[in-house]
Design a protein around this motif. Structure first.
Motif, PDB file in Angstrom:
ATOM      1  N   TYR A  10     -48.558 -46.508 -20.056  1.00 23.66           N
ATOM      2  CA  TYR A  10     -48.370 -46.424 -21.497  1.00 23.66           C
ATOM      3  C   TYR A  10     -48.425 -45.010 -22.008  1.00 23.66           C
ATOM      4  CZ  TYR A  10     -53.446 -46.451 -21.360  1.00 23.66           C
ATOM      5  OH  TYR A  10     -54.751 -46.176 -21.076  1.00 23.66           O
TER       6      TYR A  10
ATOM      7  N   THR B 276     -42.348 -39.393 -27.186  1.00 17.28           N
ATOM      8  CA  THR B 276     -43.149 -40.627 -27.243  1.00 17.28           C
ATOM      9  C   THR B 276     -42.521 -41.608 -28.233  1.00 17.28           C
ATOM     10  OG1 THR B 276     -45.139 -39.405 -26.706  1.00 17.28           O
ATOM     11  CG2 THR B 276     -45.454 -41.571 -27.705  1.00 17.28           C
TER      12      THR B 276
ATOM     13  N   ILE C 160     -41.002 -45.357 -27.342  1.00 17.55           N
ATOM     14  CA  ILE C 160     -41.461 -46.594 -28.007  1.00 17.55           C
ATOM     15  C   ILE C 160     -40.258 -47.317 -28.620  1.00 17.55           C
ATOM     16  CG2 ILE C 160     -42.843 -47.487 -29.934  1.00 17.55           C
ATOM     17  CD1 ILE C 160     -44.868 -45.213 -29.365  1.00 17.55           C
TER      18      ILE C 160
ATOM     19  N   VAL D 175     -41.795 -47.885 -23.455  1.00 18.09           N
ATOM     20  CA  VAL D 175     -43.220 -48.199 -23.625  1.00 18.09           C
ATOM     21  C   VAL D 175     -43.255 -49.337 -24.626  1.00 18.09           C
ATOM     22  CG1 VAL D 175     -45.463 -47.378 -24.406  1.00 18.09           C
ATOM     23  CG2 VAL D 175     -43.884 -45.795 -23.295  1.00 18.09           C
ATOM     24  N   ARG D 176     -43.814 -50.488 -24.237  1.00 19.98           N
ATOM     25  CA  ARG D 176     -43.803 -51.627 -25.150  1.00 19.98           C
ATOM     26  C   ARG D 176     -45.119 -52.407 -25.031  1.00 19.98           C
ATOM     27  NH1 ARG D 176     -44.126 -55.501 -22.076  1.00 19.98           N
ATOM     28  NH2 ARG D 176     -44.660 -56.721 -23.911  1.00 19.98           N
TER      29      ARG D 176
ATOM     30  N   ARG E  86     -50.198 -51.195 -25.946  1.00 20.68           N
ATOM     31  CA  ARG E  86     -49.722 -50.014 -25.207  1.00 20.68           C
ATOM     32  C   ARG E  86     -49.085 -48.988 -26.129  1.00 20.68           C
ATOM     33  NH1 ARG E  86     -48.336 -54.007 -21.292  1.00 20.68           N
ATOM     34  NH2 ARG E  86     -49.505 -53.714 -19.366  1.00 20.68           N
ATOM     35  N   ILE E  87     -48.293 -49.443 -27.106  1.00 22.35           N
ATOM     36  CA  ILE E  87     -47.660 -48.448 -27.992  1.00 22.35           C
ATOM     37  C   ILE E  87     -48.725 -47.758 -28.850  1.00 22.35           C
ATOM     38  CG2 ILE E  87     -45.378 -49.540 -27.951  1.00 22.35           C
ATOM     39  CD1 ILE E  87     -45.778 -50.545 -30.778  1.00 22.35           C
TER      40      ILE E  87
ATOM     41  N   SER F  29     -41.153 -45.181 -35.261  1.00 26.64           N
ATOM     42  CA  SER F  29     -40.480 -45.689 -34.058  1.00 26.64           C
ATOM     43  C   SER F  29     -40.299 -47.206 -34.080  1.00 26.64           C
ATOM     44  CB  SER F  29     -41.233 -45.259 -32.799  1.00 26.64           C
ATOM     45  OG  SER F  29     -42.567 -45.732 -32.839  1.00 26.64           O
ATOM     46  N   ARG F  30     -41.348 -47.951 -34.409  1.00 27.37           N
ATOM     47  CA  ARG F  30     -41.258 -49.419 -34.500  1.00 27.37           C
ATOM     48  C   ARG F  30     -42.133 -49.863 -35.669  1.00 27.37           C
ATOM     49  NH1 ARG F  30     -41.698 -52.925 -29.135  1.00 27.37           N
ATOM     50  NH2 ARG F  30     -40.443 -54.360 -30.386  1.00 27.37           N
TER      51      ARG F  30
ATOM     52  N   LEU G  99     -50.031 -49.665 -33.803  1.00 25.40           N
ATOM     53  CA  LEU G  99     -49.516 -48.294 -33.671  1.00 25.40           C
ATOM     54  C   LEU G  99     -50.053 -47.448 -34.828  1.00 25.40           C
ATOM     55  CD1 LEU G  99     -47.638 -46.236 -32.281  1.00 25.40           C
ATOM     56  CD2 LEU G  99     -45.755 -47.123 -33.654  1.00 25.40           C
TER      57      LEU G  99
END
Ligand code: RI2
Length: 319
Positions: free
Chosen positions: A2, A19, A23, A28-29, A33-34, A71-72, A78
């Protein structure tokens, strides 16, 4: 893995951008982990920082945090991991103090979050009965941890793992469980209701838990919860408390990420006139959830609000 390898990178903004990209691309998921990757990137950013003023560092760290958070959008883990890493910035009075606080707090987040996953495995495994048949969805480190631990405790369990279209994270889950010696059967997502009669209980992970006790997790989770509810099967969520969302305490909605059509069907599969809707997560109402298994113990969905007040206050104060 990760944590992106930062090597001897000179440019700390590259570490952050790399990074964030990893993500976004799901190299990296997984919500935990993110969060660890985001916190770790903030630590690496601070460690390699070459600027000379605390004001500039605060600005640059703020921009770095924003890049990672963009990123997400769905997993609040996160956000919680990144904000935990920069929580000492306001109180610092020198550049060194500010840098040290980010390095220290990001490492602390990574360590405590890994520890939380281990603790959830212990707490969750205690609830598993000998001979239980378990169904799990997607690939949740926390849920897989519970299952592996129960198996290591010789509970004689069997597991159904859903494929989880379109990314097929169920293949990772079934590999991980098989490697740990678990009796695991992979099923397509549409087979959930067909096997639910043989299942005793469901364990899933979480991306975000809202203050009303509802769960945001991999798309398909809510259908599984409905099928479990229909037959009176237990539906438990294995989640670290940094997936609890302080934003929902003040009424902010959880944004459900939508990803591209190419993840579902290629250009040769369907003509461009076919529309594709690809939501990544869905919401499971609290009434379908039997329990939240956390590092602080087992919480009923109705008690999530109180636990959030304990953890975050009212959510109105500055974070
Ligand atoms: P852990 C995953 O999201 C799944 O929705 C999974 O249930 C959740 O994160 C929690 O995973 P994705 O990154 O933190 O695969 O328990 O979209 O590993």
């Amino acid at each position: 893995m990760y944590i992106i390898s930062h090597g001897n990178r000179e440019d700390v903004t590259d570490i952050v951008a790399e990074t964030a990209q990893a993500i976004k691309d799901m190299r990296v998921r997984g919500a935990g982990r993110i969060a660890r990757a985001g916190a770790s990137a903030m630590g690496a950013f601070a460690e390699g920082y070459k600027g000379v003023s605390i004001e500039q560092f605060r600005n640059d760290a703020g921009a770095a945090a924003k890049t990672i958070l963009a990123s997400r959008p769905t997993a609040v883990s996160l956000r919680n991991g990144v904000l935990y890493s920069v929580r000492g910035l306001d109180g610092a009075s020198t550049l060194k103090e500010a840098v040290d606080s980010v390095v220290r707090d990001s490492a602390e987040f990574v360590e405590s979050s890994s520890h939380a996953v281990e603790r959830i495995a212990e707490v969750g495994a205690q609830t598993v009965r000998d001979g239980d048949v378990i169904l799990t969805h997607c690939n949740s480190n926390a849920a897989v941890g519970v299952i592996k631990r129960a198996n290591a405790e010789k509970k004689n369990i069997k597991v159904y793992a859903t494929e989880t279209r379109p990314w097929r994270q169920g293949l990772i889950t079934s590999r991980e469980l098989a490697e740990a010696g678990v009796d695991v059967t992979l099923i397509v997502d549409g087979a959930v209701r067909s096997v639910m009669g043989k299942v005793d209980r469901v364990f899933v992970g979480a991306d975000t838990v809202a203050s009303d006790g509802s769960l945001y997790n991999k798309v398909g989770t809510s259908q599984i919860a409905l099928a479990a509810n229909e037959l009176g099967k237990e539906f438990s969520v294995c989640t670290e408390t940094y997936k609890f969302s302080p934003l929902t305490l003040r009424g902010e909605p959880v944004i459900i990420e939508e990803r591209g059509r190419e993840e579902v069907a290629s250009e040769s599969d369907v003509p461009p006139s076919v529309k594709v809707f690809n939501p990544v997560f869905d919401r499971t109402p609290a009434k379908y959830i039997s329990s939240y298994i956390t590092e602080n113990g087992i919480i009923h969905p109705g008690a999530v609000f109180g636990e959030m007040l304990r953890l975050f206050g009212t959510g109105r104060s500055k974070e």
